[in-house]
Design an enzyme around this catalytic site. Structure first.
Site, short mmCIF file in Angstrom:
data_model
loop_
_atom_site.label_atom_id
_atom_site.label_comp_id
_atom_site.label_asym_id
_atom_site.label_seq_id
_atom_site.Cartn_x
_atom_site.Cartn_y
_atom_site.Cartn_z
N ALA A 28 47.54 34.23 44.84
CA ALA A 28 48.35 33.65 44.39
C ALA A 28 47.89 32.46 43.83
CB ALA A 28 50.03 34.26 44.68
N PRO A 64 55.36 33.02 50.88
CA PRO A 64 55.02 32.85 52.41
C PRO A 64 53.33 33.25 52.38
CG PRO A 64 56.53 34.40 52.07
CD PRO A 64 55.88 34.25 50.85
N ASP A 103 43.60 42.40 46.60
CA ASP A 103 45.05 41.09 46.29
C ASP A 103 43.82 40.39 45.04
OD1 ASP A 103 45.92 42.03 49.03
OD2 ASP A 103 45.93 39.93 49.64
N GLY A 141 51.34 38.79 54.60
CA GLY A 141 50.93 40.08 53.40
C GLY A 141 51.34 39.96 52.18
N LEU A 142 51.90 38.68 52.14
CA LEU A 142 52.42 38.73 50.64
C LEU A 142 51.55 37.84 49.12
CD1 LEU A 142 56.05 37.70 50.64
CD2 LEU A 142 55.08 39.91 50.48
N GLY A 143 50.24 37.91 49.83
CA GLY A 143 49.17 37.58 49.27
C GLY A 143 49.17 36.10 48.98
N SER A 144 49.43 35.66 49.62
CA SER A 144 49.63 33.53 49.51
C SER A 144 48.73 33.19 48.36
CB SER A 144 49.78 33.06 50.36
OG SER A 144 49.31 32.69 50.92
O1 PMV Z 1 47.33 40.68 54.00
P1 PMV Z 1 47.30 40.76 52.91
O2 PMV Z 1 47.91 40.76 52.35
O3 PMV Z 1 46.45 39.76 52.15
O4 PMV Z 1 46.54 42.40 52.69
C1 PMV Z 1 44.83 42.51 53.43
C2 PMV Z 1 45.31 44.07 53.27
C3 PMV Z 1 43.75 44.43 53.44
O5 PMV Z 1 43.55 46.22 53.45
C4 PMV Z 1 43.56 44.34 55.15
C5 PMV Z 1 42.68 43.71 53.89
C6 PMV Z 1 41.95 44.28 52.25
O6 PMV Z 1 40.70 43.39 51.79
O7 PMV Z 1 41.95 44.85 51.59
#
Ligand code: PMV
Length: 318
Positions: free
Chosen positions: A111, A101, A152, A105-108
């Protein structure tokens, strides 16, 4: 025709502080995947990207896609072809689809980019190391995120649990015993770039307070790394709760996330926290294997629009 995939990811510990040089721990989530398919196209067509889920198709270089979330795909294609020393004047169609999604926060973004890099490399018969995949994905992450830490792209490219410090070589995490996660989605899209920018403003306003919070997160990550190595799930659960409290203090939690976090704990999770940028997106709960279905049901009852059960394992030696 060549196909390649890349998994989603969750950050177990250390998000946000990782942008400021502190360590973090992340693991791949293979239950969600991005996929890229490269096929030869009629001569003269150029490079066409087809974003299948969005029903959008455009020619690289002809017109920029209207939706700026699509620009990183084009950037990934350009950078990868450059790295592969393949002429940008070739004729291919690249079809991209994903079950990760977006903005949760799952790195779409990472990916999708990693799948594109791998598919292009395979299509042109070239081998590419995980570090090279990671470096190429990082370049597109900068468009998505502004100031990404690099966690990520690293976890998605290496497809292993990792201990990560910005600017340092990645370390594959040793996992003493498999861990079970239940991931719950608030259904709220929360662009990483915006949350990271807000944290930066707060850090600029109150540097000492934020540096202290980041140091406390770093201490949690250090203990978590040992607990993962020893397979101490009870301690890890407790550390997740501590990390959640610190993320609340930083200002990146939300009532919806906290509702899911408490529902998971009440249903028997050993610990729970938001994961990724926060303000929306997903949370994770650490759960005994026999409790996963119960915790997932409790999360859905508390409003999660989706749940994923994922096992954290080490597939290659650290
Ligand atoms: O929102 P995501 O899953 O892309 O995670 C970001 C992680 C952070 O620490 C908030 C930002 C980063 O660049 O590490």
């Amino acid at each position: 025709m060549t196909t390649a995939c890349a998994p989603g990811k969750v950050i177990l510990f250390g998000e946000h502080a990782v942008v400021y040089g502190r360590p973090a721990i992340a693991v791949p989530v293979t239950q969600v995947q991005a996929r890229a398919v490269v096929e030869d196209a009629p001569v003269g067509q150029g490079i066409v990207i087809h974003a299948a889920d969005l029903h959008l198709q455009w020619r690289v270089g002809a017109a920029s896609p209207a939706d700026d979330t699509l620009q990183p795909m084009e950037a990934t294609v350009r950078h990868t072809l450059e790295r592969l020393s393949v002429q940008a004047s070739l004729d291919i169609k690249l079809t991209v689809s994903s079950t990760v999604p977006i903005a949760r926060g799952l790195g779409s973004g990472a990916a999708v980019s990693a799948a594109i890099v791998r598919a292009l490399a395979a299509h042109f018969g070239q081998t590419i190391t995980p570090q090279e995949v990671s470096d190429l994905v990082y370049q597109s992450e900068r468009i998505y995120h502004g100031t990404p830490s690099g966690i990520d792209n690293t976890v998605v490219a290496f497809e292993q649990p990792i201990y990560f410090v910005k600017g340092h070589a990645v370390q594959v995490l040793s996992v003493g015993r498999p861990l079970w996660l239940v991931i719950g989605d608030t259904g709220i899209a929360s662009p990483t770039r915006d949350v990271v920018a807000d944290v930066r403003q707060s850090w600029q306003r109150e540097p000492r307070r934020y540096e202290t919070l980041f140091d406390r997160i770093a201490a949690v990550v250090a203990r978590a790394r040992e607990a993962v190595a020893f397979g101490d799930a009870a301690l890890l659960g407790h550390l997740m709760d501590e990390n959640q409290e610190l993320l609340e203090a930083i200002g990146v939690s939300s009532p919806e996330l906290e509702r899911l976090v408490s529902a998971a704990r009440q249903a028997g999770a050993m610990g729970a926290k938001l994961c990724g940028a926060g303000r929306g997106g997903n949370m994770i709960a650490l759960v005994a294997p026999e409790e996963t279905a119960r915790v997932a049901a409790a999360l859905r009852e508390a409003g999660a629009v989706n749940t994923i059960i994922s096992e954290v394992v080490q597939t290659r030696p650290a």
